[in-house]
Each structure stands twice: as structure tokens, then as C-alpha cells.
Design a protein around this motif. Structure first.
Motif, PDB file in Angstrom:
ATOM      1  N   TRP A   1      66.919  35.171  54.177  1.00  0.00           N
ATOM      2  CA  TRP A   1      66.821  36.265  53.208  1.00  0.00           C
ATOM      3  C   TRP A   1      65.538  37.073  53.403  1.00  0.00           C
ATOM      4  O   TRP A   1      65.571  38.296  53.513  1.00  0.00           O
ATOM      5  CB  TRP A   1      66.867  35.682  51.793  1.00  0.00           C
ATOM      6  N   ALA A   2      64.410  36.378  53.492  1.00  0.00           N
ATOM      7  CA  ALA A   2      63.126  37.067  53.640  1.00  0.00           C
ATOM      8  C   ALA A   2      62.989  37.705  55.022  1.00  0.00           C
ATOM      9  O   ALA A   2      62.504  38.835  55.151  1.00  0.00           O
ATOM     10  CB  ALA A   2      61.979  36.083  53.397  1.00  0.00           C
ATOM     11  N   GLY A   3      63.431  36.995  56.063  1.00  0.00           N
ATOM     12  CA  GLY A   3      63.268  37.498  57.422  1.00  0.00           C
ATOM     13  C   GLY A   3      64.050  38.768  57.685  1.00  0.00           C
ATOM     14  O   GLY A   3      63.502  39.762  58.187  1.00  0.00           O
ATOM     15  N   TYR A   4      65.329  38.756  57.338  1.00  0.00           N
ATOM     16  CA  TYR A   4      66.137  39.954  57.571  1.00  0.00           C
ATOM     17  C   TYR A   4      65.695  41.107  56.681  1.00  0.00           C
ATOM     18  O   TYR A   4      65.783  42.273  57.075  1.00  0.00           O
ATOM     19  CB  TYR A   4      67.622  39.644  57.360  1.00  0.00           C
ATOM     20  N   GLY A   5      65.221  40.785  55.477  1.00  0.00           N
ATOM     21  CA  GLY A   5      64.701  41.842  54.616  1.00  0.00           C
ATOM     22  C   GLY A   5      63.482  42.515  55.216  1.00  0.00           C
ATOM     23  O   GLY A   5      63.356  43.746  55.206  1.00  0.00           O
ATOM     24  N   CYS A   6      62.569  41.715  55.774  1.00  0.00           N
ATOM     25  CA  CYS A   6      61.368  42.277  56.415  1.00  0.00           C
ATOM     26  C   CYS A   6      61.728  43.105  57.649  1.00  0.00           C
ATOM     27  O   CYS A   6      61.136  44.163  57.899  1.00  0.00           O
ATOM     28  CB  CYS A   6      60.413  41.148  56.802  1.00  0.00           C
TER      29      CYS A   6
ATOM     30  N   LEU B   1      65.144  43.378  49.425  1.00  0.00           N
ATOM     31  CA  LEU B   1      63.732  43.561  49.785  1.00  0.00           C
ATOM     32  C   LEU B   1      63.422  45.000  50.202  1.00  0.00           C
ATOM     33  O   LEU B   1      62.433  45.569  49.717  1.00  0.00           O
ATOM     34  CB  LEU B   1      63.347  42.568  50.888  1.00  0.00           C
ATOM     35  N   PRO B   2      64.208  45.634  51.093  1.00  0.00           N
ATOM     36  CA  PRO B   2      63.921  47.044  51.381  1.00  0.00           C
ATOM     37  C   PRO B   2      64.100  47.947  50.178  1.00  0.00           C
ATOM     38  O   PRO B   2      63.413  48.970  50.055  1.00  0.00           O
ATOM     39  CB  PRO B   2      64.905  47.397  52.503  1.00  0.00           C
ATOM     40  N   ILE B   3      65.002  47.575  49.279  1.00  0.00           N
ATOM     41  CA  ILE B   3      65.170  48.387  48.066  1.00  0.00           C
ATOM     42  C   ILE B   3      63.941  48.253  47.171  1.00  0.00           C
ATOM     43  O   ILE B   3      63.441  49.241  46.624  1.00  0.00           O
ATOM     44  CB  ILE B   3      66.456  47.973  47.326  1.00  0.00           C
ATOM     45  N   LEU B   4      63.421  47.038  47.038  1.00  0.00           N
ATOM     46  CA  LEU B   4      62.182  46.858  46.282  1.00  0.00           C
ATOM     47  C   LEU B   4      61.029  47.600  46.947  1.00  0.00           C
ATOM     48  O   LEU B   4      60.182  48.197  46.264  1.00  0.00           O
ATOM     49  CB  LEU B   4      61.850  45.364  46.177  1.00  0.00           C
ATOM     50  N   ALA B   5      60.987  47.574  48.292  1.00  0.00           N
ATOM     51  CA  ALA B   5      59.943  48.299  49.009  1.00  0.00           C
ATOM     52  C   ALA B   5      60.040  49.797  48.763  1.00  0.00           C
ATOM     53  O   ALA B   5      59.019  50.492  48.659  1.00  0.00           O
ATOM     54  CB  ALA B   5      60.033  48.007  50.505  1.00  0.00           C
TER      55      ALA B   5
END
Length: 298
Positions: free
Chosen positions: A171-176, A101-105
Motif C-alpha cells: 500500500w505505502a510503496g505503490y502510493g509513493c 496516498l497520492p490523493i492525500l498528497a
């Protein structure tokens, strides 16, 4: 390398604690609240953030801190549910796969250039996540009741079937959370001071939530929160020290941390708790390791 090894060990120890909490009759929400108070004390003692400028933060940083204050305890509760329902192996792997998620961001929000290697790594990570979340009905039906819980068979099966939403939440929580920490770093806020404020706010909100629910305080749960706080802070502290030890090679820290946690978490889940993994789940773990290697620059 000892800082990396310690950080990995503390991370897996947190998952083991959460796995054992239910068997020990520990109320995880109360342990999490004390965990943040312990983390604040350790942050003050070991990281020594500059207190004179602690509250001199721009409005954008306070917004990020507010979001972190809500997300940190919330994701901790989701992680506890995931470890209980889906096991340490799959939960740790879902947490490590959150790096996508941070990589996509970075590509979509911060306009970083997309390389073919990273694009392939993202695709591999998505395949790994799909394999990780998969749980055939036959496997769920054969899953035995957790030792010491006395849970009825139907309840255990229902719990296993509900495991995938908690993994998705991890997955979503730690990514955010990772994205918010990266955004905070971009804003110029001091890391140690921001970490202290986020711990303090998370603990405050968790405490208020418990008071709102009129929780009956449980001495064992509160005491166990001290241990959880030491483990959780130890993971973060030695992770920071590892980056300080290898300032010119962050790739080594990122890759070793993610691969190490998945590998040791797999051994702990299988060896200590006899967690059953399907062939598809094992494929997902293998794909996750490959994706982690690809997603960090050479």
C-alpha cells in the motif's frame, strides 16, 4: 475498451505469476531483474522515447528517478511476499487502495481543494484498508499449507501472521511510486523517456544487488523474468493506451482499472487458489470499491 480489459488482465496475471513463482522454484529477485531489462527493450520498441534528449533532465527529475529506481524493484519484492503470504485478493486490493496516498498528497502538498465527497472517500478507503489487513487468529491458524511447498504447519501459520506488514508495504510503496510519477509529470519531464530511465535504473540496481549478494544464477528464474517483463510492461503499456483512447475521460480509466483489478483478482484468488477471506476482508473489498468510485471526480 479492449485496452482497459488488456491492462486489467495483465495486472492480475502479474499477481498470478508471483503466486506461482514459489511453487515453481523460481527465484523472484532474479526474475525481477530480467523483468526490467525486458521492460526496457519493450519500451524502446513500442513507446519509442526520444533518445536525443533522454539524459537532458533537470536535477530534480534525476532525484525522482533515483528514488523510483530504488522503489520499483523493492516494492516488486514486497508485492511478491504479500501475494505469497496474504494471497492475490488482499495484495491486489492493497495495491489499488494505494491511490489514497497520492490523493492525500494532492491536498496536503499540492494544495488541491478538499471536497466533502473526496473526504468521505478517503475515510472509506482507510476503513477498507483496516478491514483488508485484519486476519483473525482463528483464520490464520486454520490456513492450510500452500500446495506443493511442503512447508511445516508452524511455518505456514507464522507466514500468515506476517502477511499484514507486506500488505502495508504494498500500500505505502505503490502510493509513493504514484506520487513520484505525478511529481515527475509536474516537472515537465517526458513520460516515455522517464519511464525508460526508471526501468533501466531499477534493473541496474537490482542486478548490482544480486551481484553483491553473490547470487547463484538460476536459468529457470532468469527465463521466467522474460515472461514477467512482458506481463508487467503489458499492464503499463495498455494502461497508457487506455488513457490515449479516452483522453477526455480519465475518470473512466482510473475507476475501471482499480475496480476491475480488485474484482478479477478476487475471482482469480478464490477460483484458482482457493484463498480464504473472512467476512471482514470481504467487507474491506466492498468498501474499497466504494472508495475508488468516490475518490474520482464525476
Amino acid at each position: 475498451m479492449h485496452t482497459l480489459i488488456l491492462s486489467i488482465s495483465f495486472s492480475v496475471a502479474v499477481s498470478i505469476f508471483l503466486k506461482l513463482a514459489r511453487r515453481g522454484g523460481i527465484r523472484v529477485d532474479q526474475a525481477i531483474a530480467v523483468n526490467y531489462a525486458t521492460a526496457v527493450a519493450l519500451c524502446l520498441w513500442l513507446l519509442r522515447p526520444p533518445l536525443d534528449t533522454l539524459f537532458q533532465q533537470p536535477p530534480a527529475v534525476w532525484l525522482i528517478l533515483g528514488l523510483l529506481g530504488v522503489l520499483l524493484p523493492s516494492v516488486f519484492l514486497v508485492m511478491a511476499a504479500a501475494v505469497r503470504r496474504a494471497g492475490i485478493v488482499r495484495s491486489d486490493t492493497a495495491q489499488r487502495l494505494s491511490l489514497i496516498l497520492p490523493i492525500l498528497a494532492a491536498f496536503l502538498v499540492f494544495h488541491e481543494a478538499v471536497s466533502g465527497r473526496k473526504a468521505f472517500g478517503i475515510a472509506l478507503a482507510l476503513c477498507a484498508l483496516a478491514c483488508l489487513l485484519a486476519r483473525p487468529r482463528a483464520a490464520a491458524a486454520e490456513a492450510p499449507p500452500a500446495v506443493g511447498t511442503g512447508a511445516p504447519e508452524d511455518e505456514t501459520r507464522a507466514s500468515a501472521a506476517r502477511g499484514w506488514p507486506t500488505l502495508l508495504g504494498v500500500w505505502a510503496g505503490y502510493g509513493c511510486i504514484d506520487i513520484l510519477f505525478k511529481q515527475m509529470a509536474r516537472s515537465g519531464a517526458g513520460f516515455t523517456g522517464s519511464l525508460l530511465l526508471s526501468f533501466a535504473l531499477a534493473g541496474l540496481l537490482m542486478g548490482l544487488w544480486l551481484l553483491f549478494r553473490r547470487a547463484r544464477w538460476h536459468a529457470r528464474s532468469l527465463a521466467s523474468g522474460l515472461l514477467l517483463g512482458v506481463l508487467n510492461f503489458g499492464n503499463i503499456y495498455f494502461y497508457i493506451r487506455a488513457h490515449q483512447t479516452f483522453p477526455d475521460n480519465p475518470t473512466l480509466v482510473f475507476a475501471a482499472m482499480n475496480i476491475g483489478v480488485i474484482s478479477i483478482g478476487t475471482m482469480a484468488g478464490a477460483g484458482l487458489f482457493r484463498e480464504r477471506l473472512s467476512a471482514l476482508n470481504m467487507l474491506g473489498i466492498g468498501l474499497a470499491l466504494g472508495a475508488i468510485v468516490l475518490l474520482f471526480p464525476r
